[in-house]
Design an enzyme around this catalytic site. Structure first.
Site, PDB file in Angstrom:
ATOM      1  N   CYS A  34      63.865 105.920   6.673  1.00  0.00           N
ATOM      2  CA  CYS A  34      63.301 106.459   8.035  1.00  0.00           C
ATOM      3  C   CYS A  34      63.737 105.685   9.511  1.00  0.00           C
ATOM      4  CB  CYS A  34      61.588 105.998   7.725  1.00  0.00           C
ATOM      5  SG  CYS A  34      61.043 106.762   6.016  1.00  0.00           S
TER       6      CYS A  34
ATOM      7  N   LEU B 169      59.019  89.944   9.340  1.00  0.00           N
ATOM      8  CA  LEU B 169      59.504  88.564  10.174  1.00  0.00           C
ATOM      9  C   LEU B 169      59.924  88.010   9.589  1.00  0.00           C
ATOM     10  CD1 LEU B 169      56.696  87.390  12.381  1.00  0.00           C
ATOM     11  CD2 LEU B 169      57.822  88.398  13.274  1.00  0.00           C
TER      12      LEU B 169
ATOM     13  N   GLU C 100      58.365 102.816   1.404  1.00  0.00           N
ATOM     14  CA  GLU C 100      58.037 103.006  -0.175  1.00  0.00           C
ATOM     15  C   GLU C 100      58.229 101.449  -0.430  1.00  0.00           C
ATOM     16  OE1 GLU C 100      62.085 104.307  -0.942  1.00  0.00           O
ATOM     17  OE2 GLU C 100      62.325 105.343   0.831  1.00  0.00           O
TER      18      GLU C 100
ATOM     19  N   LYS D 168      64.092 118.670 -11.298  1.00  0.00           N
ATOM     20  CA  LYS D 168      63.666 118.273 -11.159  1.00  0.00           C
ATOM     21  C   LYS D 168      61.910 119.016 -11.410  1.00  0.00           C
ATOM     22  CE  LYS D 168      63.570 116.915  -6.760  1.00  0.00           C
ATOM     23  NZ  LYS D 168      63.803 116.073  -5.187  1.00  0.00           N
TER      24      LYS D 168
END
Length: 438
Positions: A258, A248, A151, A37
């Site tokens: 999360c 909604l 995200e 990485k």
């Protein structure tokens, strides 16, 4: 005054924080133990699907403001360190702090006196108070600065945050001001508080969003049963400033890296404190039920019965990521639903614009393709599980010619029923029709 800072962890939060802080003019050294990485990032290659992030990384490298390394000792002279380490949910629902704690033990032997330790990782309540012991020293100020990055909008959220929450004990007030100065150019309101309050704020925010999302999914079921349209109901609700339109939208359930982890952690903390947080517990249960609801809808669409068999049925899946704008598959409701359909014997072909065909899901009977039209070949149904806008612009007439059974189970309500009908499809929506429920 901070001139050179370190970021430990080059994952979603760490890389975004490092790139954005370099963009704001700071010199940043980002450390990660993944050699491959780090090599890619040094070459300006970013594999995270996040708008604007790759450009910021390249710009930071070009301006010599952003360095990547696997050598944590390079942080010996920095003024401040952001901890952006993984704290995944373990099998028992608790945060796994192994990486967090082992990294702190190393940093304790590296950092100069007075270096500010900033916790951005989502950690259990009370962690800030344990950090000095984990470091093995008490001369490093500790500040809690939870992240609230979405995200698909992480760069925008970092550079234009709704608020910056900074938790520090009174003895570390100067350190808290140094952390606040990192965000000065954003113009965001800064909320100074104590560490415990900052830690609770992160969990409380995400748990509230989970409750809101679960509420809408249960509301969708009610709308189906009474003949109402959940999309119109939630539109009307969202015009009320007290409610607002975000979260909604009915869907196959909430997920990602999360909400599942943070609701579990909040429930665990509440239990340890002797608090019955039934609202959050019920939201989690409703989320699990929602995934089962989607599977029943697919079964009904394919077989005509809630008890019909899916063995051998070919089903095309549109969307695998937990939401549009990201290729993140962590705790994706789409993956959970695909797994459930595969367990019932269905043969699935899936497409997601942010998930390459080379990705191996490791689920028997499931293949991933790079062309959305391939999912329709001889399919008994097409199922939309992620709300990618490009699904609206597919050639649905061509898809209708390829399927065996022209039905679309639209579990994101992103498609137009009239357009689908013109193409020859029947659409099964979520909370928009009285489809039979088992």
């Amino acid at each position: 005054m901070v001139s050179h800072l370190g970021v430990v962890g080059a994952g979603y939060v760490g890389l975004t924080s490092a790139a954005c802080l370099a963009h704001l003019g700071f010199r940043v050294t980002c450390v990660d133990n993944d050699v491959a990485k780090v090599d890619r990032l040094c070459a300006g290659e970013v594999t995270i699907a996040e708008p604007g992030l790759a450009d910021l990384v390249v710009a930071g490298r070009t301006r010599s403001r952003l360095d990547f390394t696997t050598d944590i000792t390079t942080l010996a002279g920095v003024d401040l360190v952001l901890l952006c380490l993984p704290t995944p949910m373990g099998p028992d629902g608790a945060c796994n702090l192994d990486v967090f704690e082992s990294t702190l033990a190393i940093l304790g032997g590296v950092l100069r006196p007075g270096c500010v330790i900033v916790t951005k990782s989502t950690v259990p309540l009370g962690t800030a108070g344990r950090v000095p012991r984990l470091l093995g020293r008490a001369d490093l100020p500790v500040v809690s600065n939870p992240e609230f990055l979405r995200e698909g909008h992480a760069v925008e959220d970092f550079l234009h945050p709704d608020r910056v929450v900074i938790g520090a004990d009174a003895a570390y007030r100067d350190a808290a001001e140094e952390v606040a100065a990192l965000y000065a150019e954003t113009g965001a309101p800064v909320l100074h508080t104590d560490p415990a309050t900052a830690e609770v704020t992160k969990y409380a925010s995400n748990a509230f969003l989970a409750i809101k999302a679960s509420y809408v999914n249960v509301l969708a079921e009610l709308c189906e049963r009474v003949g109402a349209d959940v999309t119109e109901v939630t539109h009307a609700m969202g015009l009320d400033d007290r409610i607002a339109p975000d979260f909604l939208t009915a869907g196959p359930g909430w997920g990602g890296s999360c909400l599942p982890k943070d609701t579990s952690a909040l429930l665990r903390a509440a239990e340890e404190a002797g608090v019955d947080f039934a609202l959050v517990r019920d939201a989690v249960k409703a989320n699990a039920r929602q995934q089962a609801t989607v599977v029943r809808k697919v079964r009904c669409a394919v077989t005509g019965s809630a008890d019909g068999s899916l063995v051998g049925a070919r089903i095309g899946i549109l969307g695998l990521a937990f939401k549009a704008g990201t290729g993140d598959l962590r705790d994706s409701p789409a993956i959970a639903i695909v797994e459930a359909l595969a367990r019932q014997g269905a043969i699935l072909t899936a497409y997601d614009p942010a998930v390459g065909a080379a990705v191996g899901l490791g689920i028997h009977g499931v293949g991933v393709v790079s062309d959305p039209y391939l999912v329709a070949e001889d399919a008994a149904a097409l199922v939309v599980l992620t709300e990618w806008p490009e699904f609206r612009t597919l050639d649905w007439t061509a898809l209708a010619r390829a399927v065996r059974h022209p039905v679309v189970v639209d579990m994101r309500n992103v498609l137009d029923a009239a357009e689908l009908a013109t193409a020859g499809f029947r659409r099964v929506g979520l909370g928009t029709s009285a489809e039979p429920m088992a």
